[in-house]
Write an enzyme that holds these catalytic residues in place. Structure first.
Site, PDB file in Angstrom:
ATOM      1  N   ALA A 107       0.804  -1.213   0.000  1.00 38.24           N
ATOM      2  CA  ALA A 107       0.000   0.000   0.000  1.00 38.24           C
ATOM      3  C   ALA A 107       0.845   1.275   0.000  1.00 38.24           C
ATOM      4  O   ALA A 107       0.334   2.347  -0.312  1.00 38.24           O
ATOM      5  CB  ALA A 107      -0.927   0.000   1.212  1.00 38.24           C
ATOM      6  N   SER A 108       2.137   1.160   0.315  1.00 38.47           N
ATOM      7  CA  SER A 108       2.977   2.355   0.338  1.00 38.47           C
ATOM      8  C   SER A 108       4.148   2.292  -0.639  1.00 38.47           C
ATOM      9  O   SER A 108       4.713   3.334  -0.985  1.00 38.47           O
ATOM     10  CB  SER A 108       3.509   2.604   1.755  1.00 38.47           C
ATOM     11  OG  SER A 108       4.221   1.476   2.231  1.00 38.47           O
ATOM     12  N   SER A 109       4.519   1.091  -1.082  1.00 39.18           N
ATOM     13  CA  SER A 109       5.623   0.983  -2.040  1.00 39.18           C
ATOM     14  C   SER A 109       5.584  -0.376  -2.726  1.00 39.18           C
ATOM     15  O   SER A 109       4.893  -1.292  -2.275  1.00 39.18           O
ATOM     16  CB  SER A 109       6.982   1.173  -1.341  1.00 39.18           C
ATOM     17  OG  SER A 109       7.237   0.108  -0.451  1.00 39.18           O
ATOM     18  N   ARG A 165       8.278  -3.229  -5.088  1.00 44.89           N
ATOM     19  CA  ARG A 165       9.672  -3.505  -5.477  1.00 44.89           C
ATOM     20  C   ARG A 165       9.725  -4.782  -6.288  1.00 44.89           C
ATOM     21  O   ARG A 165       8.849  -5.645  -6.190  1.00 44.89           O
ATOM     22  CB  ARG A 165      10.581  -3.598  -4.261  1.00 44.89           C
ATOM     23  CG  ARG A 165      10.301  -4.764  -3.334  1.00 44.89           C
ATOM     24  CD  ARG A 165       9.350  -4.444  -2.236  1.00 44.89           C
ATOM     25  NE  ARG A 165       9.036  -5.584  -1.400  1.00 44.89           N
ATOM     26  CZ  ARG A 165       9.797  -6.014  -0.413  1.00 44.89           C
ATOM     27  NH1 ARG A 165      10.943  -5.417  -0.159  1.00 44.89           N
ATOM     28  NH2 ARG A 165       9.432  -7.032   0.307  1.00 44.89           N
ATOM     29  N   ALA A 220      -4.987  -6.920  -0.591  1.00 38.15           N
ATOM     30  CA  ALA A 220      -6.228  -7.628  -0.911  1.00 38.15           C
ATOM     31  C   ALA A 220      -7.393  -6.665  -1.152  1.00 38.15           C
ATOM     32  O   ALA A 220      -7.219  -5.450  -1.179  1.00 38.15           O
ATOM     33  CB  ALA A 220      -6.569  -8.593   0.214  1.00 38.15           C
ATOM     34  N   ASP A 275      -0.626 -10.574  -0.686  1.00 36.28           N
ATOM     35  CA  ASP A 275       0.733 -10.492  -0.142  1.00 36.28           C
ATOM     36  C   ASP A 275       0.884 -11.232   1.185  1.00 36.28           C
ATOM     37  O   ASP A 275       1.933 -11.826   1.451  1.00 36.28           O
ATOM     38  CB  ASP A 275       1.203  -9.039  -0.017  1.00 36.28           C
ATOM     39  CG  ASP A 275       0.216  -8.116   0.685  1.00 36.28           C
ATOM     40  OD1 ASP A 275      -0.753  -8.618   1.286  1.00 36.28           O
ATOM     41  OD2 ASP A 275       0.413  -6.886   0.626  1.00 36.28           O
ATOM     42  N   THR A 330       2.650  -2.493   6.656  1.00 37.41           N
ATOM     43  CA  THR A 330       1.632  -1.453   6.758  1.00 37.41           C
ATOM     44  C   THR A 330       0.464  -1.957   7.602  1.00 37.41           C
ATOM     45  O   THR A 330      -0.084  -1.246   8.433  1.00 37.41           O
ATOM     46  CB  THR A 330       1.148  -1.039   5.357  1.00 37.41           C
ATOM     47  OG1 THR A 330       2.260  -0.541   4.605  1.00 37.41           O
ATOM     48  CG2 THR A 330       0.082   0.026   5.431  1.00 37.41           C
ATOM     49  N   GLY A 364       8.914  -6.581   6.664  1.00 33.83           N
ATOM     50  CA  GLY A 364       9.768  -5.422   6.941  1.00 33.83           C
ATOM     51  C   GLY A 364       9.727  -4.965   8.380  1.00 33.83           C
ATOM     52  O   GLY A 364      10.720  -4.468   8.924  1.00 33.83           O
TER      53      GLY A 364
END
Length: 457
Positions: free
Chosen positions: A11-13, A15, A79, A230, A250, A393
């Site tokens: 939701a924020s990044s 990769r 999701a 995820d 998040t 993370g």
């Protein structure tokens, strides 16, 4: 050298993590990173899906540029959110973000128990079932195709339309007994089965990139469907057997892996959910507002402090007060710092004042939220779990790990950090017969990455 690419979008990044196997160990390389955030437009919150797909392609092209062309790739995202396509395969509108409030008038409190017992999925105001119920376009026409976010990105890459099981299991549209779409649930949101695609399991190959995408990217790559949710991918990378798993990012997703769903009044009242996992396992877990809170605090402070600095300040200026991290007021406030202070003021308690106190308060509150969820989990399952495996993370936050170990009295094993990407890749490796099964894959992850332990009191 063979490479396998995990495209993990949060939701924020997002990769692109490139995997190779060397000396019977997994090596990961972050090849590309990009930002992601919701956009406010006409009073509603949306995802910029065109931008996201552009970044997906840019990261794949970066692999080609460095002559590290992956054999396979897989995409996972958050999701519940979805895309609607017209009969020509074109998106009909912008893509709403789950933090939008359009669903508020469609929540039916008297239906919450009935929906839970039918689906095993916890009540959350942003569940797909409520989003579909509030979707005006859906009522106007039935000549639409429904794709969840990673399904849509896969469609743009391959031209193939499928709905992946682990993400679909979060929608509250599947019958928990059959893992299939329920007419009763579809009727609730005034749609029908015709808009949905075949539901496929993680490990399904969608084949090659489309002809047009091969030209754009300059290579051909096989697209594998991992656990596209995820958290489903992250739980695949949990390495502690029979432990509580806390996927920390998040959002915080705290629970266990089980072969059978747990659907009881106790689990409903504690707001635990049953999400589909790899090989139709279940993730019996609770969604807890996670590091989103400190991310918003950082944003309110104009991002003057790194997250490492916020941890340092929290150590120096501790604050013992605790707020309810699951209160809906913290879902998408205009100012997170204001809401935190207001929470204490409404209770005639002294709020945190300094940056360090605010950060300390957030971490204490998260740790307490985990402790409470663990107590509920152990009561529901009638089992005691001595270990918490924190993955993702958030497991790098040593202060939070220490607080969790101290507050719960349990051993905390932190790692792997890149759990979501590793689970994504593991689904690819098993599909490619590089790894035999999930058990072997988890052992390989444990061998490849260092884990840190924290002892509870």
């Amino acid at each position: 050298m063979r490479y396998y690419l995990a495209i993990d979008i949060g939701a924020s990044s997002g990769r692109h993590m490139l995997c190779s196997l060397q000396n019977n160990q997994i090596y990961l390389e972050e090849i590309y990173r990009f930002e992601n955030h919701v956009e406010l437009k006409n009073g509603h919150y949306y995802w910029n899906i065109d931008y996201l797909f552009g970044e997906v392609v840019a990261g794949i092209k970066e692999c080609v540029k460095h002559n590290k062309i992956p054999t396979t790739l897989g995409i996972d995202t958050w999701a519940v959110d979805y895309v609607l396509l017209d009969e020509l395969g074109h998106r009909i509108d912008d893509v709403y973000a789950y933090r939008d409030n359009r669903v508020d008038s469609f929540i039916k409190p008297d239906k919450i128990e009935e929906l839970y017992m039918k689906t095993g999925v916890q009540y959350q105001k942003f569940n797909t079932i409520y989003q579909l119920a509030s979707d005006d376009e859906l009522r106007k026409t039935r000549t639409l195709d429904f794709l969840m976010i990673p399904d849509y990105l896969n469609y743009l890459l391959t031209g193939k339309k499928v709905n992946e099981y682990t993400n679909m299991s979060t929608t509250q549209l599947l019958d928990i007994q059959t893992s299939k779409l329920s007419k009763e649930l579809l009727d609730f949101c005034q749609t029908d089965v015709e808009i949905f695609q075949d539901i496929v399991m993680p490990g399904t190959s969608l084949g090659s990139l489309s002809k047009d995408m091969r030209k754009v990217i300059g290579a051909d790559i096989e697209v594998i469907v991992p656990c596209t949710h995820d958290t489903g991918s992250a739980y695949m990378a949990a390495i502690e057997d029979k432990s509580i798993i806390l996927s920390s990012g998040t959002w915080s997703l705290l629970g266990i892996e089980t072969m059978q769903p747990i659907v009881t009044l106790e689990s409903m009242n504690a707001n635990f959910t049953n999400e589909g996992g790899y090989q139709q396992r279940y993730r019996f877990l609770k969604n807890i507002m996670g590091l989103w809170i400190i991310q918003e605090v950082s944003r309110n402070l104009d991002e003057k402090y790194s997250f490492a600095k916020l941890v340092e300040l929290a150590r120096q200026d501790q604050f013992a007060g605790i707020f309810d991290v699951n209160d809906e007021r913290f879902l998408k406030p205009e100012s997170m710092i204001f809401e935190i202070k207001q929470y204490f003021q409404e209770r005639h308690e002294t709020p945190p004042q300094t940056v360090g106190q605010i950060a300390s308060c957030v971490y204490h509150s998260l740790a307490y939220g985990y402790k409470k969820a663990i107590e509920e989990l152990e009561m529901i399952t009638k089992q005691t779990y001595p270990v918490i495996n924190i993955i993702g993370g958030g497991c790098q936050n040593q202060l939070l790990n220490e607080m969790i170990a101290e507050m719960t009295g349990k051993k905390v094993v932190a790692g792997p950090v890149e759990a979501t990407a590793l689970g994504n890749i593991l689904a690819q490796l098993i599909q490619q017969k590089v790894v035999n099964d999930l058990c072997e894959g988890r052992a390989l992850i444990k061998k490849s990455f260092e884990m840190k332990e924290y002892k509870g009191e």
